[in-house]
Design an enzyme around this catalytic site. Structure first.
Site, PDB file in Angstrom:
ATOM      1  N   ASP A 255      -7.364  26.536 -16.948  1.00 17.77           N
ATOM      2  CA  ASP A 255      -7.210  26.853 -15.598  1.00 17.77           C
ATOM      3  C   ASP A 255      -6.980  25.100 -14.877  1.00 17.77           C
ATOM      4  O   ASP A 255      -7.262  24.392 -15.553  1.00 17.77           O
ATOM      5  CB  ASP A 255      -8.769  27.187 -14.821  1.00 17.77           C
ATOM      6  CG  ASP A 255      -9.960  26.123 -15.231  1.00 17.77           C
ATOM      7  OD1 ASP A 255     -10.051  25.811 -16.179  1.00 17.77           O
ATOM      8  OD2 ASP A 255     -10.380  25.687 -14.377  1.00 17.77           O
TER       9      ASP A 255
ATOM     10  N   GLU B  49     -12.947  25.489 -15.895  1.00 16.80           N
ATOM     11  CA  GLU B  49     -13.473  24.137 -16.275  1.00 16.80           C
ATOM     12  C   GLU B  49     -13.362  23.443 -14.699  1.00 16.80           C
ATOM     13  O   GLU B  49     -14.355  22.917 -14.322  1.00 16.80           O
ATOM     14  CB  GLU B  49     -12.800  23.275 -17.072  1.00 16.80           C
ATOM     15  CG  GLU B  49     -13.590  21.997 -17.520  1.00 16.80           C
ATOM     16  CD  GLU B  49     -13.156  20.946 -16.750  1.00 16.80           C
ATOM     17  OE1 GLU B  49     -14.239  19.755 -16.754  1.00 16.80           O
ATOM     18  OE2 GLU B  49     -12.489  20.840 -15.855  1.00 16.80           O
TER      19      GLU B  49
ATOM     20  N   HIS C  87      -8.730  23.368 -21.594  1.00 14.01           N
ATOM     21  CA  HIS C  87      -8.927  24.288 -20.358  1.00 14.01           C
ATOM     22  C   HIS C  87      -7.733  24.843 -19.894  1.00 14.01           C
ATOM     23  O   HIS C  87      -6.447  23.892 -19.549  1.00 14.01           O
ATOM     24  CB  HIS C  87     -10.048  24.221 -19.449  1.00 14.01           C
ATOM     25  CG  HIS C  87      -9.505  22.764 -18.749  1.00 14.01           C
ATOM     26  ND1 HIS C  87      -9.070  22.804 -17.443  1.00 14.01           N
ATOM     27  CD2 HIS C  87     -10.028  21.339 -18.681  1.00 14.01           C
ATOM     28  CE1 HIS C  87      -9.082  21.522 -16.888  1.00 14.01           C
ATOM     29  NE2 HIS C  87      -9.734  20.630 -17.967  1.00 14.01           N
TER      30      HIS C  87
HETATM   31 ZN   LIG Z   1      -9.744  18.761 -17.329  1.00  6.18          ZN
END
Ligand SMILES: [Zn+2]
Length: 459
Positions: free
Chosen positions: A106, A169, A104
């Site tokens: 973010d 996430e 992820h």
């Molecule tokens: Zn993570």
């Protein structure tokens, strides 16, 4: 176990791949630093433009890999747009497997800036580690995929590859399930590599083979209709904070085991996690005794754990001489693999009803639920991953449980029940993901790239 004979193809590839990854490593680290510089945070209170910028930067990196089908996708959930995910594909040759590589882009908010020794969004190398928000969690995961694919590109592998870099996430993946269902065909794969976990310690890799599930909720306790003077009425009736404390105290036995009947718990003797290491990793103060029975690993991975994570009572500053009529506490209950979360919530509810002190009115307001996960480590992909770790690190990998939960793993197992899920990682116990001074161990990061390249080459 796989043969260690010299002619083994994975071992023959290892030296070539290692040389390529080493030659490319300065660039890989620079690219990681450039990603760290973009504060893409998927929480409502942060600028969504930076998250879009983060997705665009990842898409640019991925385009450089020669994956021609690169898209930035998002789905809505009840009219609320999700974070931007980057998806890129290269189809498999006929008869060959497809691997989904997850990470992820973010990150967690930086938190209190005073706690950081260096700027959170300016990656800094110090003593073999790279410091910065997202340097480990999980921008390093993205770069493991990118660098491994780059190293393999010259060799020309024929496995199918789907990169899936999520963009929400750390905000709890609110549209993840909808995203999987909407793009089911695009994401369908035989093996899923989730590079978002932790290694055992610096120099020792781990495959995360079990995760605890989770339920949380709020316990509300009421004893009076309204607050009354503690001098006039105190004595015959106890205040709500005291009663709540008594109720909370029933949730563990005297040894510190969770005392809620009907929860799954078992001993896992496979991994030796020395008590001294746990005390150091968890920063337990000298003289504090540990809670629970059985091995440390069992207590962390295959037994339930209950924490009180918030209490609503008047603050000390606002306190007055009154008997408080009500109080609330939020609990977080980690569940052993094999425990159904709905059953666990029902067990908590039964426990609270049976232990309400002095007949106080007790109510449970259920919160989140997440399933536990247990990997089949005898499956071919898991065996291939363990062998790749062995070769990359030159040491025996640990099949580790994880006390935490990764709620999206349950979604992956439910939407893609045939796929084998491998949870790999770049963190170590000193990485401080989510905290100030988050960092990545660069030596382990390099090994993680090699391990993933070896895994992809051997499937
Ligand atoms: Zn993570």
């Amino acid at each position: 176990m796989t043969s260690h004979a010299e002619e083994h193809p994975v071992r023959r590839d290892a030296d070539t791949l290692r040389a390529r990854i080493d030659a490319d490593f300065p660039r890989t680290v620079e690219e990681l630093k450039a990603l760290v510089a973009i504060p893409g945070i998927a929480w409502d209170s942060f600028d969504p433009a930076r998250l879009d910028e983060s997705a665009a930067a990842v898409a640019d990196l991925v385009r450089g890999l020669g994956l021609d089908d690169v898209r930035i996708l998002r789905v809505d959930n009840d009219g609320r747009p999700g974070g931007p995910a980057v998806v890129a594909r290269r189809p498999a040759a006929p008869g060959r497997p497809t691997v989904l590589l997850y990470a992820h882009h973010d990150v967690q908010p930086p938190g209190d800036p005073d706690l950081w020794e260096t700027e959170p969004f300016k990656a800094v190398e110090r003593d073999g580690r790279l410091y910065g928000r997202g340097a480990a969690d999980d921008k390093a995961g993205i770069m493991v995929h990118v660098a491994a694919l780059r190293a393999l590109a010259e060799a020309g592998t024929d496995v199918g590859v789907t990169l899936f870099i999520e963009g929400e996430e750390e905000a709890g993946s609110p549209t993840f399930r909808t995203f999987l269902e909407t793009h089911r065909d695009l994401l369908a794969s035989d093996v899923i590599v989730v590079a978002d976990s932790s290694n055992w310690k610096v120099g020792v890799p781990a495959l995360t083979t079990s995760l605890r599930g989770l339920v949380d909720g709020t316990i509300e306790l009421r004893v009076l209709d309204h607050a009354v003077h503690s001098g006039m009425f105190g004595g015959p009736v106890l205040d709500a904070p005291t009663l709540l404390a008594r109720l909370i105290a029933t949730l563990h036995d005297d040894q510190g085991n969770v005392a809620i009947d009907g929860l799954v718990a078992y001993d896992d003797a496979e991994v030796d996690y020395p008590e001294a290491d746990f005390r150091a990793d968890a920063s337990v103060l000298d003289g504090v005794r540990l809670a629970g029975t059985g091995s440390i690993a069992s207590r962390l991975w295959t037994k339930p754990a209950l924490s009180i994570i918030g209490i609503d009572v008047p603050s000390v500053a606002m306190s007055s001489n009154t008997i408080q009529p009500s109080a609330r506490a939020k609990f977080s209950l980690r569940l052993a693999p094999g425990q159904d979360p709905a059953d666990a919530m029902a067990a908590v509810e039964r426990h609270l009803a049976a232990h309400a002190p002095f007949g106080a009115r007790v109510r449970l307001l259920p919160g989140e639920q997440g399933n536990a996960f247990a990997a089949d480590t005898t499956a071919p992909a898991a065996q291939a991953a363990l062998e790749a770790f062995r070769t990359a690190w030159g040491t025996e990998p640990v099949e580790a449980g994880m006390g935490g939960s990764i709620p999206f793993i349950a979604d992956l197992t439910e939407v893609f029940p045939q796929a084998q899920i491998l949870i790999t990682g770049v963190e170590d116990p000193d990485s401080r993901a989510h905290s100030a001074n988050e960092s990545l161990h660069l030596g382990d990061f390099r090994n993680a790239v090699l391990a993933e390249a070896l895994l992809l080459a051997s499937l």
